[in-house]
Design a protein around this motif. Sequence first.
Motif, PDB file in Angstrom:
ATOM      1  N   SER A  40       6.620  -3.022   9.935  1.00  0.00           N
ATOM      2  CA  SER A  40       5.471  -3.918   9.869  1.00  0.00           C
ATOM      3  C   SER A  40       4.866  -4.349   8.696  1.00  0.00           C
ATOM      4  CB  SER A  40       4.102  -3.375  10.550  1.00  0.00           C
ATOM      5  OG  SER A  40       3.730  -2.161   9.973  1.00  0.00           O
ATOM      6  N   LEU A  41       4.986  -3.314   7.488  1.00  0.00           N
ATOM      7  CA  LEU A  41       4.605  -3.642   6.174  1.00  0.00           C
ATOM      8  C   LEU A  41       5.570  -4.969   5.495  1.00  0.00           C
ATOM      9  CD1 LEU A  41       3.962  -0.138   4.662  1.00  0.00           C
ATOM     10  CD2 LEU A  41       2.479  -1.927   5.550  1.00  0.00           C
ATOM     11  N   VAL A  42       6.922  -4.642   5.952  1.00  0.00           N
ATOM     12  CA  VAL A  42       7.767  -5.804   5.156  1.00  0.00           C
ATOM     13  C   VAL A  42       7.500  -7.100   5.783  1.00  0.00           C
ATOM     14  CG1 VAL A  42      10.211  -6.326   5.039  1.00  0.00           C
ATOM     15  CG2 VAL A  42       9.661  -4.295   4.835  1.00  0.00           C
ATOM     16  N   LEU A  43       7.421  -7.152   7.157  1.00  0.00           N
ATOM     17  CA  LEU A  43       6.883  -8.368   7.801  1.00  0.00           C
ATOM     18  C   LEU A  43       5.482  -8.960   7.456  1.00  0.00           C
ATOM     19  CD1 LEU A  43       8.784  -7.867  11.334  1.00  0.00           C
ATOM     20  CD2 LEU A  43       9.661  -9.353   9.244  1.00  0.00           C
ATOM     21  N   GLY A  44       4.832  -8.105   7.734  1.00  0.00           N
ATOM     22  CA  GLY A  44       3.463  -8.457   7.718  1.00  0.00           C
ATOM     23  C   GLY A  44       2.866  -8.804   6.371  1.00  0.00           C
ATOM     24  N   ILE A  45       3.103  -8.026   5.335  1.00  0.00           N
ATOM     25  CA  ILE A  45       2.649  -8.337   4.038  1.00  0.00           C
ATOM     26  C   ILE A  45       3.256  -9.635   3.503  1.00  0.00           C
ATOM     27  CG2 ILE A  45       2.591  -7.790   1.414  1.00  0.00           C
ATOM     28  CD1 ILE A  45       2.165  -4.836   2.264  1.00  0.00           C
ATOM     29  N   SER A  46       4.790  -9.664   3.670  1.00  0.00           N
ATOM     30  CA  SER A  46       5.439 -10.986   3.134  1.00  0.00           C
ATOM     31  C   SER A  46       4.973 -12.180   3.868  1.00  0.00           C
ATOM     32  CB  SER A  46       6.890 -10.833   3.477  1.00  0.00           C
ATOM     33  OG  SER A  46       7.119 -10.408   4.569  1.00  0.00           O
ATOM     34  N   VAL A  47       4.753 -12.156   5.190  1.00  0.00           N
ATOM     35  CA  VAL A  47       4.539 -13.307   5.932  1.00  0.00           C
ATOM     36  C   VAL A  47       2.827 -13.515   5.747  1.00  0.00           C
ATOM     37  CG1 VAL A  47       4.422 -14.437   8.228  1.00  0.00           C
ATOM     38  CG2 VAL A  47       6.359 -13.186   7.788  1.00  0.00           C
ATOM     39  N   GLY A  48       2.162 -12.529   5.629  1.00  0.00           N
ATOM     40  CA  GLY A  48       0.797 -12.722   5.558  1.00  0.00           C
ATOM     41  C   GLY A  48       0.466 -13.485   4.199  1.00  0.00           C
ATOM     42  N   THR A  49       1.190 -12.970   3.138  1.00  0.00           N
ATOM     43  CA  THR A  49       0.948 -13.400   1.803  1.00  0.00           C
ATOM     44  C   THR A  49       1.548 -14.846   1.926  1.00  0.00           C
ATOM     45  OG1 THR A  49       1.459 -11.262   0.848  1.00  0.00           O
ATOM     46  CG2 THR A  49       1.705 -13.386  -0.697  1.00  0.00           C
ATOM     47  N   LEU A  50       2.502 -15.332   2.341  1.00  0.00           N
ATOM     48  CA  LEU A  50       2.778 -16.740   2.586  1.00  0.00           C
ATOM     49  C   LEU A  50       2.156 -17.626   3.338  1.00  0.00           C
ATOM     50  CD1 LEU A  50       5.553 -18.460   1.895  1.00  0.00           C
ATOM     51  CD2 LEU A  50       6.194 -18.002   4.396  1.00  0.00           C
ATOM     52  N   SER A 108       6.584  -1.783  16.273  1.00  0.00           N
ATOM     53  CA  SER A 108       6.285  -2.695  15.199  1.00  0.00           C
ATOM     54  C   SER A 108       5.648  -3.914  15.531  1.00  0.00           C
ATOM     55  CB  SER A 108       7.824  -3.094  14.829  1.00  0.00           C
ATOM     56  OG  SER A 108       8.697  -2.079  14.375  1.00  0.00           O
ATOM     57  N   VAL A 109       5.991  -4.488  17.037  1.00  0.00           N
ATOM     58  CA  VAL A 109       4.973  -5.539  17.283  1.00  0.00           C
ATOM     59  C   VAL A 109       3.569  -5.418  17.400  1.00  0.00           C
ATOM     60  CG1 VAL A 109       5.021  -7.103  19.308  1.00  0.00           C
ATOM     61  CG2 VAL A 109       7.182  -6.453  18.904  1.00  0.00           C
ATOM     62  N   ILE A 110       3.260  -4.175  17.720  1.00  0.00           N
ATOM     63  CA  ILE A 110       1.758  -3.597  17.676  1.00  0.00           C
ATOM     64  C   ILE A 110       1.284  -3.757  16.324  1.00  0.00           C
ATOM     65  CG2 ILE A 110       0.149  -2.069  18.104  1.00  0.00           C
ATOM     66  CD1 ILE A 110       2.027  -1.146  20.453  1.00  0.00           C
ATOM     67  N   ALA A 111       1.973  -3.271  15.377  1.00  0.00           N
ATOM     68  CA  ALA A 111       1.410  -3.048  13.960  1.00  0.00           C
ATOM     69  C   ALA A 111       1.514  -4.389  13.208  1.00  0.00           C
ATOM     70  CB  ALA A 111       2.374  -2.004  13.231  1.00  0.00           C
ATOM     71  N   THR A 112       2.598  -5.057  13.463  1.00  0.00           N
ATOM     72  CA  THR A 112       2.649  -5.917  12.383  1.00  0.00           C
ATOM     73  C   THR A 112       1.666  -7.189  12.486  1.00  0.00           C
ATOM     74  OG1 THR A 112       5.160  -6.221  12.456  1.00  0.00           O
ATOM     75  CG2 THR A 112       4.039  -8.225  11.947  1.00  0.00           C
ATOM     76  N   PRO A 113       1.067  -7.570  13.471  1.00  0.00           N
ATOM     77  CA  PRO A 113      -0.542  -8.599  13.374  1.00  0.00           C
ATOM     78  C   PRO A 113      -1.411  -7.944  12.528  1.00  0.00           C
ATOM     79  CG  PRO A 113       0.747  -8.582  15.659  1.00  0.00           C
ATOM     80  CD  PRO A 113       1.388  -7.373  14.779  1.00  0.00           C
ATOM     81  N   ILE A 114      -1.651  -6.645  12.824  1.00  0.00           N
ATOM     82  CA  ILE A 114      -2.671  -5.642  12.084  1.00  0.00           C
ATOM     83  C   ILE A 114      -2.389  -5.998  10.695  1.00  0.00           C
ATOM     84  CG2 ILE A 114      -3.688  -3.622  11.864  1.00  0.00           C
ATOM     85  CD1 ILE A 114      -2.725  -2.632  14.660  1.00  0.00           C
ATOM     86  N   VAL A 115      -1.234  -5.660  10.213  1.00  0.00           N
ATOM     87  CA  VAL A 115      -1.028  -5.515   8.676  1.00  0.00           C
ATOM     88  C   VAL A 115      -1.032  -7.025   8.119  1.00  0.00           C
ATOM     89  CG1 VAL A 115       0.602  -5.203   6.881  1.00  0.00           C
ATOM     90  CG2 VAL A 115       0.606  -3.503   8.886  1.00  0.00           C
ATOM     91  N   MET A 116      -0.573  -8.000   8.981  1.00  0.00           N
ATOM     92  CA  MET A 116      -0.549  -9.402   8.430  1.00  0.00           C
ATOM     93  C   MET A 116      -1.874 -10.042   8.321  1.00  0.00           C
ATOM     94  SD  MET A 116       1.654 -12.637  10.537  1.00  0.00           S
ATOM     95  CE  MET A 116       3.137 -11.665  10.490  1.00  0.00           C
ATOM     96  N   GLY A 117      -2.966  -9.530   9.294  1.00  0.00           N
ATOM     97  CA  GLY A 117      -4.109  -9.945   9.456  1.00  0.00           C
ATOM     98  C   GLY A 117      -4.988  -9.605   8.287  1.00  0.00           C
ATOM     99  N   ILE A 118      -4.714  -8.189   8.047  1.00  0.00           N
ATOM    100  CA  ILE A 118      -5.439  -7.636   6.799  1.00  0.00           C
ATOM    101  C   ILE A 118      -4.808  -8.132   5.435  1.00  0.00           C
ATOM    102  CG2 ILE A 118      -5.949  -5.556   5.672  1.00  0.00           C
ATOM    103  CD1 ILE A 118      -5.879  -4.042   8.249  1.00  0.00           C
ATOM    104  N   LEU A 154      -5.986  -2.504  -2.768  1.00  0.00           N
ATOM    105  CA  LEU A 154      -6.846  -1.461  -2.078  1.00  0.00           C
ATOM    106  C   LEU A 154      -6.881  -1.762  -0.616  1.00  0.00           C
ATOM    107  CD1 LEU A 154      -9.724  -0.813  -4.553  1.00  0.00           C
ATOM    108  CD2 LEU A 154      -7.629   0.642  -3.982  1.00  0.00           C
ATOM    109  N   PRO A 155      -7.225  -3.230  -0.195  1.00  0.00           N
ATOM    110  CA  PRO A 155      -7.206  -3.648   1.104  1.00  0.00           C
ATOM    111  C   PRO A 155      -6.097  -3.449   1.838  1.00  0.00           C
ATOM    112  CG  PRO A 155      -7.579  -5.591  -0.153  1.00  0.00           C
ATOM    113  CD  PRO A 155      -7.868  -4.337  -1.138  1.00  0.00           C
ATOM    114  N   LEU A 156      -5.024  -3.682   1.093  1.00  0.00           N
ATOM    115  CA  LEU A 156      -3.378  -3.530   1.690  1.00  0.00           C
ATOM    116  C   LEU A 156      -3.174  -2.190   2.246  1.00  0.00           C
ATOM    117  CD1 LEU A 156      -1.312  -6.049  -0.697  1.00  0.00           C
ATOM    118  CD2 LEU A 156      -2.394  -6.477   1.696  1.00  0.00           C
TER     119      LEU A 156
END
Length: 232
Positions: A40-50, A108-118, A154-156
């Motif tokens: 979820s970190l790999v997907l969430g942070i990369s896509v969220g940043t994009l 992973s499906v549960i966690a990815t939107p959480i990481v991505m949204g934050i 910090l928020p990440l």
Amino acid sequence: MDIILEGIIKAFQLLVSLDGEVLGIALLSLKVSGLATLISLVLGISVGTLVALNTFPGKKILVSVVNTGMGLPPVVVGLFVSILLWRNGPLGFLELLYTPTAIVIAQSVIATPIVMGITIGAMQNLPANLRLQILALGATRVQMVWMLVKEARLPLMAGVMAGFGGVISEVGASIMVGGNVRGYTRVLTTATVMETGRGNFDIAIALSVILLLFCFAINIVLTYIQQRERPR
């Protein structure tokens, strides 16, 4: 109160005696939830940043979908992942249903939107001119993105803790896609539900205490990493 006290005592007895089955359940919980959090970190942070750093048609709708996903019910995730992995489902040929891998996929499906949204919120909260200042100093676009991620660390890290907490504590999806098979896919949450259903409240409380101890220990480490270099 007596039942709760007995459960707490039972928890420490299981830990001190290094009960093989309980240790196996606990280690599997950490393994699948840790791997799901990493994905979820790999997907969430990369896509969220994009998403945060670019402007495109439908961005607000996409962000709304991500924010909705942050509250996605685990049982709904379990249902759709089960359908995908079912014997006659689109991915049934992989034979992953009722395996630890299936639990990792669902979590992973549960966690990815959480990481991505934050991540989206953290990156959008940075000063608007910061990107221009970094580029003006001669940084490449990749270096610029990396510096922005470091600035929002910090928020990440809060996103990491939220994602991990969301998956290690969920039970619905894990039961649906994992099957709670003894010695194979049984994790702390599903074992707690099972023991509660059997009326073994002391063991259920013991497993809950162990789960809380693990969550507390891991969050202490993550909080230390998050707070060791506070911005001035």
